[in-house]
Every structure is written in C-alpha cells, then in structure tokens.
Design a protein around this motif. Structure first.
Motif, mmCIF file in Angstrom:
data_model
loop_
_atom_site.group_PDB
_atom_site.id
_atom_site.type_symbol
_atom_site.label_atom_id
_atom_site.label_comp_id
_atom_site.label_asym_id
_atom_site.label_seq_id
_atom_site.Cartn_x
_atom_site.Cartn_y
_atom_site.Cartn_z
ATOM 1 N N THR A 7 39.319 25.301 36.657
ATOM 2 C CA THR A 7 38.895 26.025 36.418
ATOM 3 C C THR A 7 37.788 27.257 37.158
ATOM 4 N N ALA A 8 37.120 26.184 37.642
ATOM 5 C CA ALA A 8 36.217 26.381 38.032
ATOM 6 C C ALA A 8 35.764 26.419 39.524
ATOM 7 N N ALA A 9 37.198 26.413 39.763
ATOM 8 C CA ALA A 9 37.299 26.199 41.242
ATOM 9 C C ALA A 9 37.780 26.956 41.975
ATOM 10 N N GLN A 10 37.270 27.681 43.154
ATOM 11 C CA GLN A 10 37.308 28.888 43.390
ATOM 12 C C GLN A 10 38.940 29.518 43.275
ATOM 13 N N PRO A 11 39.164 30.664 42.874
ATOM 14 C CA PRO A 11 41.035 31.007 42.709
ATOM 15 C C PRO A 11 41.440 30.978 44.633
ATOM 16 N N LEU A 12 42.276 29.866 44.863
ATOM 17 C CA LEU A 12 43.054 30.211 46.026
ATOM 18 C C LEU A 12 43.292 32.114 46.419
ATOM 19 N N LEU A 13 43.739 32.930 45.380
ATOM 20 C CA LEU A 13 44.314 34.097 46.106
ATOM 21 C C LEU A 13 44.154 35.305 44.804
ATOM 22 N N GLN A 14 43.428 35.792 45.362
ATOM 23 C CA GLN A 14 43.024 36.495 44.159
ATOM 24 C C GLN A 14 43.029 37.718 44.730
ATOM 25 N N LEU A 15 43.843 38.810 43.757
ATOM 26 C CA LEU A 15 44.410 39.972 43.861
ATOM 27 C C LEU A 15 43.346 41.158 42.931
ATOM 28 N N LEU A 35 45.030 33.286 41.040
ATOM 29 C CA LEU A 35 45.978 32.452 41.910
ATOM 30 C C LEU A 35 45.412 31.547 41.877
ATOM 31 N N TYR A 36 45.788 30.006 41.630
ATOM 32 C CA TYR A 36 44.546 28.197 41.863
ATOM 33 C C TYR A 36 45.510 28.084 42.813
ATOM 34 N N ALA A 37 45.637 26.907 43.208
ATOM 35 C CA ALA A 37 45.952 25.640 44.034
ATOM 36 C C ALA A 37 47.007 24.849 43.139
ATOM 37 N N GLY A 38 48.021 24.441 42.955
ATOM 38 C CA GLY A 38 48.643 23.385 41.987
ATOM 39 C C GLY A 38 48.996 23.839 40.921
ATOM 40 N N GLU A 39 49.548 25.506 40.820
ATOM 41 C CA GLU A 39 49.403 26.063 39.356
ATOM 42 C C GLU A 39 51.156 26.821 39.517
ATOM 43 N N GLY A 67 41.968 48.735 46.022
ATOM 44 C CA GLY A 67 41.793 47.435 45.919
ATOM 45 C C GLY A 67 41.451 46.336 46.774
ATOM 46 N N GLU A 68 41.310 45.477 46.371
ATOM 47 C CA GLU A 68 40.997 44.263 47.270
ATOM 48 C C GLU A 68 41.871 43.066 47.292
ATOM 49 N N LEU A 69 42.721 42.449 48.243
ATOM 50 C CA LEU A 69 43.141 40.991 48.112
ATOM 51 C C LEU A 69 42.576 39.905 48.729
ATOM 52 N N LEU A 70 41.480 38.758 48.149
ATOM 53 C CA LEU A 70 40.807 37.556 48.451
ATOM 54 C C LEU A 70 42.021 36.672 48.871
ATOM 55 N N LEU A 71 41.836 36.204 49.730
ATOM 56 C CA LEU A 71 42.253 34.958 50.210
ATOM 57 C C LEU A 71 40.871 34.184 49.944
ATOM 58 N N GLY A 72 40.229 32.708 49.175
ATOM 59 C CA GLY A 72 39.573 31.771 49.548
ATOM 60 C C GLY A 72 38.327 32.781 49.105
ATOM 61 N N SER A 73 37.525 33.168 49.899
ATOM 62 C CA SER A 73 36.319 34.546 49.357
ATOM 63 C C SER A 73 36.833 35.191 50.799
#
Ligand SMILES: Nc1ncnc2c1ncn2[C@@H]1O[C@H](COP(=O)(O)OP(=O)(O)OP(=O)(O)O)[C@@H](O)[C@H]1O
Ligand SMILES: Nc1ncnc2c1ncn2[C@@H]1O[C@H](COP(=O)(O)OP(=O)(O)OP(=O)(O)O)[C@@H](O)[C@H]1O
Ligand SMILES: [Mg+2]
Ligand SMILES: [Mg+2]
Lengths: 511, 291, 361, 323
Positions: A7-15, A35-39, A67-73
């Motif tokens: 959970t400390a890692a950055q989400p893979l994809l964020q809305l 969303l995190y990788a591998g979940e 709103g915004e959509l982030l892939l990584g950062s």
C-alpha cells in the motif's frame, strides 16, 4: 491477504474526482478509484450506481466532464478506446461487445491478427484462437461466426479477447471486467478465476465488477463501493463482512428473505403444460415435461445443455418435429410467438440486447409493448395506462432512471434487464418462461424480484425459470428439471431440492 | 440492329415505331434496343449487334461524342453504320456510312426568326425560356440557334431562363414560379420552350395565372407533337418547328443502297422540319392523330 | 488505505433525496429541438426568397382562391409530401421504397386510360388507381417481408419494371384527356386552397389517426428498431412490413393521381421520375434514421416543404440552370449539418469566440 | 459445401444458367467474344461496384459514384483536350482529388454523425453540379495515348479480346479481393458493418477506417470514370446517371447484406456479370419494345433474386436437417 499489496507504493492507476453527466442524469459525481499492480479490485454498487460509466471513462469510451486520471504519476486522457489499449488497459465491457458477423477467431484477434507476407494468416489465427480458448475449457469451431453461439460462449470469448496478448500495444497492465460472470456457470467462473489469479501473479491490476457477493469474497483483494454515482468507500475485502458490504451498497440493511418456502405447493396440482417426447432437430431430444399450474419450475444445467432451446421451443420460436405438446388441457402446435402469447405463454429471453430491448423506445413503451401486442394494434393502451404500468414497475423494481420517457438503450445493464422483466410481468400470462431473468441485477432488486415471482405464483401463474444460479432456483422452485447434453437427466422435488443434489445431477455425466 | 435512345417522350416513341414499321414493310428483320437514355447501354447494344453479326446498324445516339471506339469495332467487323437523329463527332468520317441528322441549331434559329417576325416582337420583347435538360445536346443547340438570331434584335431579350427537363409537369411548375417572379407575367411577350411538352405544361400555368397564352403571350417551341397541334388549333399556342420522326425510311434507303454496293453516300443528310403555325394546326392535328 | 465518503446507514428519506439530486426528470424527451431546426432551415430559405423577390410573401385572392408564391410551394409539395408520408413508414421499419416514382407513373397511366375510355365515374377511376397502388405496394411488401429480399433491391425491381408497365399502358405516348372534374384534383381549389393541399392534409390526418390513435405506429417503430425483439414480443413483424409497403403504395397512387390531374395527361416516362429520392431526402431532413425506428409524419412534410422551397428559390433566383445541382447539394448539406449537435456546438463557439474578440477590441 | 460460401455458389450457378439460356436461344451468344464484351462493357460498373462493396460491407452506402464517374470523365476530357495535359498526368491529378472528395464525405459521416445515404446523395448532386459547371456539352478526347491504349490487349480466339481496361479491371478485382479478405483494413471494414459501436470498443480505428473507405470508393469511381473515358473517348456531365443503383443492385445480388458485415468481392463480380448477361440477353433478343424490355429486365432481376433466396433457404433447411 491485504499485506500482499504494497500500500505504500504508488497506485498503478488512479481516478480522482471524476464527474460525468448525461442529459437528466449526473452519472458520476466525484467518483474515485485507485488500482495497484497485482490486485483484484472489486467495483460494487447497485444497478445504475455508475460502475460501467466509470469504466467507460477510464477506458476512453466516454469523455469525463471533470476530474483526473493518473497512470503512475502521469495525468492522461484517452480520446478513444484504442488509446487506452495502447497504454495497456484491456477491457471487457458489460454487454458482449463483439462482432457477431466475424468468426470467433477473428473476434479474438481483431486488430492484432497474425500475418504472413503482410497478409492475414487465417490458419495461424485459427490455431492461436483454439489455444487461447482451451485455457477457458472451450472447444468450439473458431471459424464459425460468433452469432452462432450462446451468450455464455460469447461472454467467454470476450473475456479471452480481454486477456489475450496484444500485438503493437504495451503489455496488459490493467484488465477491466464489467460483469463477466453474469451469464456464466459455476464451472466457468472457477476457470475464469484461475486465469485471473495467474494474471495477478504477473502483476496485472484487475477491476472486477459483479453482483455476486460470493465471487467478490472468493477473488478480490479490495473493494470500492459506489452509490448513486458517488464514491462510498474503499475497503479491504478481508475486513468487511457481507452485511456491512450490503449496507454500504444499498445505504441500508437488507433483511435476508432467502430460503423461504417456495411458491405455495399445492401437491398434485394439475399441469398446465405437458410435453411428451418433444424433440426439435438436434436441439431438444425427446423431452417429457410437466409444468404444474401455479408453481415455479426451475431448469438447471450446464452451458449449452439445451435450456434456452427448451424455452424457445415452448414459445414457438423453434418448431417441434416430433412429440406432442398440450397446454391447459388442449393439444397445441406452435409456429410463432404470437400464437404462444395468445394462448397465454410468454418468454423473457436470455439475450436482452438482441432479443429483448427495443433500444430507441422509451422505458414506458418497452414495458407496455408486450401487453399492447397481445391486445392487438387497434385496442390501444392509453398513455395514462402505460404511464401507470411504467411507474409501478419503476418503483417496484427500483429502476434507476429520471423518468419513464428515457430510451431504454441509455439505461445501465441491470436496469435494462429489469425493464424487460417488467414487460413480461405486466402481461400476466398463464405460463411465463424466464431465461436467465436476473442477469446482472443487483441484490436489492434481486430480492424484490424473487418476492414478485412468488406473488405471481400465488395468483395462479406458472413459471419455468432458467438460471445458472442454483441458490436462486431453489429459492422459489417447487421442482427442478436438470438438463445435460440436451436431454433431461433428473427431476428433483421436495426433499431433494437443494444445491448439492442439483450439482450432483448436473455432474452426473462425468461420474 | 437499331440502337435507340430510349422512350423518354412521345416523339421518341413515334420515331421508334416508324422505324419498326418501315422495317416490317421492307421485310427487314430488325433488332431493337432501348438504351434508357444511357450511352453505355447503347454502346453495349451496338457491341452485341456486332457479336451477333447483323448486316447493318442504325444508331440514334444519346450524345454526340464517345462513339469512336465502338464505330471502329463495327468497321473492323465490316458492318455499315448509319447515324440518325442526332449528330456524332468523330474524326474519321469513314467510320460510318452517313448521318441523317436533325439540326438543332437550325430549329432554334427558325423558332427565333418566326418570333422576331411577329408584330408583338417589334417593340421591347421580354422572353421566358424553358430549357431542356441541362447538358442535353438538343437543349444546348436549340438555345444556341435561338440566341444567334436574337442577337440581331436588340429590342428582344431573354429575361428568365430555367430548365424544365423536357417534361410537361416541370414545364408547368417552373413556369408558375417564373411568372410570379415576373410580376404575374406582366411585360412578358413570349415563351420559348425547347420542346412541346414543356410548352404544353407552361400553357396550363399561364392560363392558371389568368393570362391568355397564344395572345397576350406568344408560345413557340420545337417537336410538333399532336397535342401541341391541338393547343395551336385552340389558339393557346402559336408555332412549333417540326422534328421529323420518320427517319426510318431514309436510313433503310441508305443501307440498302450500301449493301448493294453504293459506297459514295453523302456523309451528312440534314433534315429539318418545317415551321407550323395556327392556320394549319387543326388539319394537321386530325392527320397526325390518326397516325 | 480504507476511506469512506458517505455514511453507511441512511434513512429512506436520505436515500430518496440522494437519488433525486442525481436525476432531473423531464429531460429525456426534447421534442422541441426536433422541430426547431427543420423549421429554422425552412424559415431561412423563405427569407432568402423574400430578399430575391420582395413580393414573395404576398397573397392575393383571385378566382376564388389564394394565389401567391407561398401557395405555390405548398401546392407543388403535394405529390412529394404524399410520397414522403408513405416513405416515412417504410423507412421507420428500416426499409426503403425506390419504386414509388414508378408506382406514380402506373397509377397516372391507369387514370388517364380509364378517363379516355369515357364511361368511368371519377370516384371509380380514383378507386381503381388507388387499388393499383396498393397492388404495387403488395408486391413490394411480399418481396420484402415474406421472401426476405433486401428492400432496396426488391423495390428496385418494381422501379425498373413499373415504368415499363406504365409505358405499356400508354403505349409509349403521353396520354392526355379532357376532363375538367378530374383535372380539378390537380389544379382546382377548395375553400381558397388548392385541392392537392387538401388531399395531403387529409392523408396526413388519416394516417396520423391510424398510426397514433392505434398502436400501429408504435409497432412500426418497434419493428424498425429491433425486428427480432418485436417478433419475440408477439408483434407480427412481417405483417407490419407488408402493411407499410401497402400504405406507401397507396400514398404513391394518390401522388400519381395529383400529378396526372395537374397536367391533364399521363407521362409514363417522366411522372415521378427520381421523386423517390426527394421523398427519402425529405424524410431524413425530417430527422428520421434510415436504419429504422422513430418517425414523424409532420416533420417529414416539413422536410418536403424545405426541398420544394429550395427548388422554387433556385427558379426564382435567376441563376443559370447549370448551377441548380450545386446549390441544391450545398443547401442540403447545410440543413443536415444544422441538425448535427456537434456542428451547432462549433457554430456557437465560433460565434462566441467572435463576440469575445469583439469585446476585447 | 461450406455454408458461408453457399450464396456465392448459388449466384455462380445462376450466372451459368443465364448464359446457358442465352446460348441455347441465340446463335453467336456462346462465344468468347460475348464473354470478353461482357467484361469490357461492364468494366466501369464492376470497378464502381468494387468500391461500393467495401462501403456496403461497412454498413454504409455511396450514392455519389455515378456522378463521380461523370465528373472525372469531364475533368479528364477537359484536361486532355483544351488544357493539353498528358492523360497520365491528368489521371494523377484526378484520382487523388476524387479520394479527397470521398474522404470529405467520410469525414462528414464520421464526425457529424450524418447518415451515409444523405451525405452521399448530396455528394451526388455536388459532383454532377460541378461536372455540368465544368462543361455542359460533352467533350471529346483525342490523344495518341488513348489510341495506343485501345490497341493494347490480349487477342483471344473466337473474336475474344481483352483490352487494356479489362485487364486493369481484373487486376483491380484481385487487388480488392486481397484487400478485403486478407488485410487488416478489410477486417476493420467488416467490423464496422457488424456493429460500429462494438468495433469502437474493440479498438478499431473507426474514424480512420470510415474516411479511408469512402475515399477508396470515390477513387474507384474516378477510376471507373477514366475507364469509361477509354470506352467512349469523351467526358460528359450527364453520363453514368443511375450507375449507383446498378452498382448497389449488383453488390446485393452478389449476396452482400446492405446492413453490412457480410459479403464477398467475388459475389459482386458475379452480380455484375449477371446483370450484364440480362442486358446482353435482351439485346440479342432485339424484339422487345422499350417498355417490354424494362419489364423483362425487372422480371428477370426478380426471378434471379427470388430463386437465389429460395435456393439458399432450401439448402440451409436441408443442411440443418442433416447436421
Ligand atoms: N448513454 C447514456 N445516456 C444517458 N444516460 C446514461 C447513459 N449511459 C448510462 N446512463 C445513466 O448513467 C447511470 C449509470 O449507469 P451505469 O451503466 O454506469 O450503471 P452500472 O453501475 O453499471 O449499473 P449496472 O449494474 O446495472 O450495470 C444510469 O442511471 C444510466 O441511466
Ligand atoms: N461449451 C460449448 N461448446 C460448444 N458449443 C456450445 C457450448 N455451449 C453452448 N454452445 C452452443 O450454444 C448453443 C446454445 O445452447 P443453449 O443456449 O441452449 O444452452 P443453455 O443450456 O441455455 O446454456 P446457456 O444459456 O447457459 O448458454 C448450443 O446449441 C451450442 O451450439
Ligand atoms: Mg453496468
Ligand atoms: Mg441459455
């Protein structure tokens, strides 16, 4: 489970703070998802909560209003689904969105066909298609057009396409599955989960939408709940029990009413429909069937076992070429649905998209059409009557819509199903055939529908219900007919009426 | 083989019928083909005539150009070709035996000359023109001939010109609008239509607008179809230039001569019909109606 | 990582309030704009005419009837309007009828020949012509619904052969007749308006009653939208298809009668030539989709008026005839674009951009 | 026999049937000359129909082709005649322009969501309007290049002759065959015809495909116009009226569904041949009056379409029973 995800890692994809409006509907208001990788991330909510819309915004089908959509950062925005696929988001949309005119193989590889000398290599394509489908335990003729297969097979093909490696795009990082299991059997669901677990290992983030809570607990790591287009909460699956989850989804607790008595069982009630040695080409063979009046009979079996075919046959869509059929004591021969309806038989078909919905017409018209057709074109249902019908069912089945004039095509999948169901309930036929009536319907409305079915039985209507969900079948059936390979293999009633016995009967072949 | 344009008007039909009747009279076996106003169909027809090995081919061309390749083919197959009705443009005159052509320009000239000789046309004379189909040879050439003469008469002027596609219905519709656009037709001295059908339609429109065709407004056109004679006899129309539909006779004459060995036919036989006026109209109508 | 935005357990009132905040009813049906843009286009065209001819809107009372360019447009629209009414229904079922022009010609030929024979009363002539039209519609309908031939080819057959039949009846000539009573159907007037206009109004009224006061209209839309689902509903989709082609045939017959009466003659080759395209165009300008579904007869008639106003404009404009097609094409494109939301949006933003700049300067 | 190819076989049988009927009735019908004539007479229609097949497969329709044929013919004639260009140079200008015209229509259809039928109807008016503006009169073409091309060809026995345009047409057929059935673009076209929304969701570049598609159709129509100019040595604004309907009919008779997504290039070729044969048959007969020939054309068309329908239904039923 939860510590698998870093959970400390950055989400893979964020809305974040996503807004989306349609005329008359604020479909998404400040919705969010990370969303995190591998979940495996379950996205849950009532019908019309905005799940599919969120998915469509995320994959470039719809453009967000805010709103915004982030892939990584990196903030991104996709103009078309192709853009999303290019960065590795692969999606299986809610309705089967494939091309019925193309072959199965072509559907699987459209856009990334294997080539030889710059031309499509059809042989290699068929070969790869067979390989891919075998991971799902599906052995079908991949060169036949997709339209020849049942909804369930089409659904599997769609999923297979979703997980297939894509050429010319980044490898799949995110896989989105919008109600993939709505028309699948227990077996297929397990195969699917197998595949999902594999993908998870490879670090793919999976969004999984469903209305089956059992499946949520089986596969998902985390849950995001939506209600009325808003974000409600994000939970670890392990730390949220079912009652809490339901409360989050509905905003209230649901009094569990399942496993009540089936339709009032009048033993030895006369049968309203009797089939003897009924067959139709290859699809139904020598079927003996008795449907008692005022009771619900369940039809169970595996994918392709011939359940849909029985319904079609009893509704006059297919013609019988052997055996006899009698309804309400009279021998009948059906050659088209209109005849069946005139007699008092109705069928709510399995494939709502092509056989049920009349997309451009309003909810009101869709609900009243069957009744109107039964009355004939010259005896028109007044608009007021139609309105009443529509309002009644919108209220009763909790159809999420601003008003009854909205075209049904713009409703969410589950709500479309409710409208189609309402259409047939409104006709109040003597015998109602329901083929997978609760496909994609949320658990709140589900309970309501079971209640309604029970009520109808009490009023003397007979039902034949096909469903892949055995729990549901046992909830109201007085008898369950089990099909295998287009033949009736068992008839269970009374004491025998429970999931385990049905499973055993279905599996009988392999024993 | 006879490759006809089509059957777009009564005139055309009489033309086809006269050729057929003529062939029958002479005991000639005639292969008839209707091209439905399409050149490609006509070329196809001619080529299938060649494939069948007919003795001679008559073409009533849809348009003037575009005949070189197929005529060459006919020549290669040694089948004589006679062009009737409209002209063709080919460089090599040996490709056909002769052309029996109506002269559209001359028809326009005749109509204009007659109109300019009328007393009404001596002062300021505003004319409405109903054109044929845009791009049709007959329309272009008739307009050319008419304007040629008109250029010599400064007092006369075409104030409105619009296509009515050679049909009666369009003639009526277009005339209706044009009259309204010209203050109900005041100050218009004549109507010049590229064929009788349009003129007949226009006459109705003129009447409905409360004017008297043939008197307040002179009507002149081309073709000489029976209905138009009737209109002339009734005093609703003034003049028409005949377009002779009986081209079958001369064409067969030429062919028979050619097959007998007469190779030096003139390359162009012009046929322009006469101008008919109201005085003979009643008699002509009787005569033609019986035909 | 667990976050929550909303309280879990809410009262039913709260739930209801949350829903209502999300939905604003009454937005689903925007009938208004469906009529707005075709009418706007029509108004624009008429305005152009007014500029070309200041007396364009003038109406006079003459010989017991109204007289003026506007009346002409309405009157001249009549045949295509009738065709468009029938075509609307056919298109609503997802079909198309290319044969209506030829059917007009056949019915016209039937009228003219019967009148020439003499001893037929006008109602009988009209009745027979309409029967002929219905028969043609029946042929189309059978081919489409029971043989399952694709509409465009099925009706192409009659489009080609029908004109042949009409010419056969007329023996290739233009058959003219003298019958003032019959001619009045084309050029007469009643209560100040031309008879064809009344015929169209009558047809429109009857059709509208037939379609909207019964469920027929709804069934047609359902079949056009999804024929399979309609069959599953117990609607006789084949019967519906047959019916619309019948009605289209009947409408074409009426149009043929008007056209024949108008010029007091039957011109088998040219009557109704290419009018099917005008009718289709009108229906689409009226906002219908050629894939089937919703239809509206009044809007189709507005579409016809637009097309007719356009042809009148071209005639009145005095431009050389060779520009006709070009102008027609450009205007049609403009009218269509006006109906496209994106285009309107672009126009608007262009306009406001201009205003913004204007404000700055 | 595979079910997908069944309609093709039936159409093929019908073509043979028609040819047999002609051959048994008329002398000179069963010759190679008639066959090669069939190809060269219908070359422009065939080329147009190829583009039309593509458009119809995608669920659209292109009504502008007839006018584009006329326009490109007039443009070619004017450039070669009054402007003294070399024909090849003229073609090199005309073909891209036509493609641009088609692309424009495609863009309108795609971006403004207008219906193909109407956009291309406007395109039809537009192209013919421009053609009449360029020249009302027909323009003759005289150029050594044209004569040279006319001389070029394959001599076959029995009066047969495959000219340059026929060879070009055959090459185009082969090209389109590969493009439609074995290229990604072809699959995209089928995908659009199946369901354009699903296609979009599956990542098909819908906009690009649509625009390319109409561009290809217009370009093929312009090609047909050029072939037509070799056929007539002229360009005329009123030529090829109604060819769009012939092309559509040929495509549909060839078994392609107007709703899109199903059909074959070969079917179109057979459709064109069948229509050409009907016309040849009538020309050979030569005893029909104008109106009877229309009625007979319509009747034969109906006969073949109905037969095709019935046969394939019959077959399917039988196959269903056996399987
Ligand atoms: N194209 C559209 N036009 C108008 N309204 C729409 C459209 N698509 C969706 N909506 C509305 O947006 C809301 C959210 O729909 P969505 O499909 O996202 O629901 P969902 O959560 O996926 O429901 P389900 O479980 O039934 O699939 C619904 O009220 C629906 O009516
Ligand atoms: N696993 C399979 N393998 C091959 N064909 C299948 C399979 N499943 C379904 N089909 C095809 O789908 C057709 C439809 O079957 P049908 O719909 O009657 O089954 P069903 O019992 O209703 O199952 P379901 O509705 O769950 O698909 C069958 O005729 C068969 O051709
Ligand atoms: Mg959904
Ligand atoms: Mg099923």
């Amino acid at each position: 489970m939860s510590d698998q995800i870093n959970t400390a890692a950055q989400p893979l994809l964020q809305l974040r703070q996503i807004n989306k409006n349609f005329p008359g509907v604020k479909a998404l208001q400040q919705a969010q998802l990370s969303l995190y990788a591998g979940e495996v991330h379950a996205l849950l909510g009532e019908n019309g909560a905005g799940k599919s819309t969120l998915v469509k915004v995320m994959t470039g089908v719809l453009q967000k209003d805010g709103g915004e959509l982030l892939l990584g950062s990196k903030a991104l925005s996709f103009a078309t689904p192709k853009d999303a696929q290019q960065v590795g988001i692969s999606t299986v949309y809610q309705e089967v969105n494939l091309l019925p005119n193309l072959s199965v193989a072509h559907n699987l590889f459209l856009g990334s066909e294997p080539k030889r000398f710059g031309l499509i290599d059809k042989k290699a394509m068929a070969h790869q298609a067979r390989q891919l489908l075998s991971t799902f335990g599906l052995d079908i003729n991949v060169t036949a057009p997709l339209s020849e297969f049942s909804v369930a097979v089409q659904q599997l093909v769609a999923i297979a396409r979703g997980v297939a490696p894509k050429r010319g795009a980044a490898c799949t990082k995110v896989l989105v599955l919008d109600e993939p299991t709505a028309s699948l059997d227990a077996d297929e669901v397990q195969t699917l989960f197998q595949v999902l677990r594999q993908l998870k290992q490879q670090g793919v983030a999976i969004v999984f939408i469903t209305h089956f809570l059992d499946q949520v607990y089986q596969i998902s790591d985390r849950i995001t709940v939506m209600r009325n287009g808003c974000f409600v909460g994000e939970y670890h699956t392990a730390s949220l029990n079912k009652a809490e989850l339901i409360a989050a989804m509905l905003g209230k607790e649901l009094c569990q009413q399942r496993h009540q008595t089936p339709c009032l069982v009048v033993e030895q009630s006369e049968s309203i429909l009797t089939a003897r040695q009924l067959s139709s080409g290859q699809s139904v063979q020598q079927l003996d069937l008795d449907l008692p009046a005022g009771q619900a009979v369940g039809l169970a079996g595996l994918l392709g076992s011939g359940r849909t075919e029985i319904c079609r046959l009893l509704f006059g869509l297919d013609q019988a070429d052997g055996g006899t059929l009698s309804f309400a004591g009279k021998a009948i021969k059906l050659s088209n649905p209109a005849q069946a309806i005139a007699l008092g038989i109705a069928l709510c078909p399995e494939d709502r998209k092509t056989q049920g919905m009349i997309a451009a017409l309003s909810i009101r018209e869709n609900i009243s059409l069957a009744l109107q057709a039964k009355q004939g074109w010259w005896r028109v249902l007044s608009k007021k009557k139609q309105q009443q019908l529509a309002d009644f069912y919108i209220e009763k089945l909790q159809i999420a819509t601003p008003d009854a004039e909205k075209p049904i095509g713009q409703l969410s999948g589950g709500n479309q199903q409710k409208v189609i169901l309402a259409r047939w309930l409104a006709v109040e036929p003597q015998l109602l055939l329901l083929d997978e009536p609760t496909r994609g319907i949320d658990i709140g409305a589900h309970a309501e529908i079971l209640q309604l079915i029970r009520q109808l039985c009490q009023q003397g209507m007979s039902l034949l219900v096909t469903s892949s969900e055995l729990e549901e079948l046992t909830a109201f059936s007085s008898k369950i007919v089990v099909m295998r390979d287009r033949k009736k293999v068992a008839e269970l009633s009374g004491e025998d009426l429970n999931s385990d016995r049905i499973m055993a009967a279905i599996a009988g072949a392999s024993v | 083989g006879f490759a006809q344009v089509g059957s777009e008007s009564g005139w055309r039909t009489s033309f086809s019928e006269s050729v057929k009747a003529e062939a029958k009279k002479r005991g000639i076996e005639l292969k008839f083909s209707d091209a439905q106003q399409k050149q490609e169909n006509q070329i196809k027809a001619v080529r299938s005539f060649i494939a069948q090995g007919v003795d001679a081919i008559i073409i009533a061309p849809v348009v003037e150009t575009g005949w070189t390749p197929v005529l060459r083919e006919a020549k290669r197959a040694r089948i004589p070709v006679v062009i009737v009705d409209r002209n063709v443009q080919v460089h090599d005159e040996s490709l056909f035996v002769t052309r029996i052509a109506s002269d559209f320009v001359e028809e326009g000239r005749k109509a204009a000359t007659w109109l300019m000789s009328q007393p009404q046309a001596q002062q300021q004379c505003n004319i409405i023109e109903l054109q044929g189909t845009v791009g049709a040879t007959a329309a272009i050439d008739r307009a050319k001939g008419f304007n040629e003469v008109l250029a010599k008469h400064p007092q006369a002027k075409i104030v409105r010109s619009q296509t009515a596609e050679f049909t009666r219905a369009k003639g009526k519709e277009v005339m209706e609008s044009l009259l309204k656009a010209e203050q109900g037709g005041k100050g218009i001295c004549a109507l010049w239509a590229h064929n009788d059908e349009m003129a007949l339609g226009a006459i109705q429109a003129i009447k409905e607008a409360g004017l008297k065709p043939g008197k307040e407004l002179l009507v002149v056109s081309v073709d000489a179809v029976p209905d138009y004679f009737k209109a002339m006899a009734d005093g609703d129309a003034n003049a028409t230039v005949e377009l002779n539909p009986h081209l079958g006779g001369p064409a067969f004459d030429v062919i028979e001569g050619y097959l007998k060995g007469k190779k030096d036919t003139e390359k162009l036989i012009r046929t322009t019909g006469d101008l008919f006026l109201q005085d003979t109209a009643a008699a002509e109508y009787e005569k033609r109606r019986l035909n | 990582m667990t976050s929550e935005a909303t309280v879990l357990n809410s009262t039913p009132e709260q739930l209801k309030a949350a829903r209502q905040a999300r939905y604003s009813p009454g937005q689903s049906a925007h009938q208004f704009s469906l009529y707005l843009y075709p009418l706007l286009a029509l108004a624009l065209l008429l305005l152009v005419n007014l500029l070309l001819d200041p007396q364009f809107f003038s109406l006079q009372w003459q010989d017991g009837r109204l007289y003026g360019p506007l009346i002409d447009i309405v009157n001249r629209s009549a045949p295509v309007a009738l065709l468009a009414i029938g075509m609307s229904l056919v298109i609503a079922t997802g079909g198309i009828d290319l044969s209506v022009g030829a059917v007009m010609a056949i019915c016209g030929a039937v009228c003219a020949n019967l009148l020439l024979l003499g001893d037929w009363s006008i109602p009988a002539v009209i009745g027979l012509a309409v029967l002929t039209g219905l028969a043609c519609g029946l042929v189309n309908g059978l081919m489409v619904s029971y043989l399952g031939i694709q509409p465009i080819v099925a009706t192409l057959v009659l489009m080609v052969a029908g004109r042949g039949v009409a010419q056969l009846l007329n023996q290739g000539q233009i058959v003219t007749f003298q019958n003032p009573d019959f001619a009045a159907l084309g050029s007469g007037s009643f209560l100040g308006l031309p008879v064809p206009v009344w015929l169209v109004l009558l047809a429109l009224l009857i059709m509208q009653l037939l379609l909207r006061r019964t469920a027929l209209g709804l069934f047609i839309e359902a079949v056009g939208c999804n024929a399979k689902a309609s069959r599953y509903l117990g609607i006789d989709d084949r019967g519906i298809k047959l019916t619309v082609y019948l009605l289209a045939g009947g409408c074409a017959a009426l149009a043929g009668i008007i056209a024949t009466a108008d010029i007091q003659g039957s011109d088998a080759n040219n009557a109704g030539l290419w009018l099917e395209l005008d009718a289709i165009l009108a229906v689409v300008i009226g906002g219908a989709a050629l894939t089937g579904g919703r239809f509206s007869l009044p809007r189709a008639v507005i579409g016809v008026l637009i097309i007719q106003a356009l042809s009148t404009t071209i005639v009145v404009s005095g431009l050389p005839a060779k520009f006709n097609l070009l102008i027609k094409a450009l205007v049609i494109l403009l009218v269509l674009m006006l109906q496209s939301e994106l285009f309107r949006h672009q126009l608007k933003s262009l306009f406001s951009f201009g205003k913004l700049r204007g404000g700055k300067v | 026999m595979s079910r997908t190819y069944l309609p093709l076989w039936i159409t093929f049988t019908l073509v043979l049937l028609m040819f047999g009927a002609g051959a048994s009735q008329f002398e000179g019908f069963a010759s190679l000359r008639v066959v090669t004539n069939l190809i060269s007479d219908n070359a422009f229609l065939l080329v147009t129909a190829l583009g039309m097949t593509l458009v119809i497969l995608s669920g659209g329709i292109d009504l502008s082709v007839g006018s584009v044929i006329a326009l490109s013919g007039v443009a070619a004639a004017l450039l070669i005649g009054p402007y003294q260009w070399h024909p090849l140079l003229a073609f090199a200008l005309i073909l891209p322009c036509a493609a641009l015209f088609g692309a424009g229509m495609g863009a309108l259809i795609q971006y403004y969501q207008l219906q193909p039928f109407i956009v291309t109807l406007a395109g039809m008016f537009l192209a013919r309007g421009v053609a009449t503006l360029l020249s009302e009169e027909s323009v003759a073409i005289e150029h050594p290049f044209y004569d040279a091309v006319a001389e070029f060809g394959l001599e076959l026995p029995d009066g047969g002759w495959l000219g340059a345009t026929s060879l070009l047409t055959i090459a185009l057929v082969l090209l389109m065959l590969v493009l439609t059935h074995y290229s990604r673009f072809g699959s995209y076209v089928y995908a659009l015809g199946g369901n354009s929304q699903s296609a979009q969701l599956m990542g098909v570049p819908v906009a690009r495909t649509t625009i390319l598609l109409y561009a290809a159709s217009s370009m093929l129509a312009a090609m047909a116009g050029i072939i037509f100019s070799f056929y007539t040595y002229s360009g005329y604004a009123l030529s090829a009226v109604g060819v769009e309907l012939d092309a559509i009919a040929a495509v549909v008779i060839g078994g392609t569904l107007l709703t899109g997504g199903s059909g074959f290039i070969i079917g179109t070729v057979l459709g064109v041949l069948l229509m050409g044969l009907i016309q040849t048959y009538i020309n050979f007969d030569g005893s029909l009056s104008s109106w009877w020939s229309k009625i007979v054309i319509g009747g034969l068309l109906f006969f073949f379409i109905a037969l095709q329908k019935l046969l394939s239904q019959q077959w399917r039923r039988k196959a269903g029973g056996q399987a």
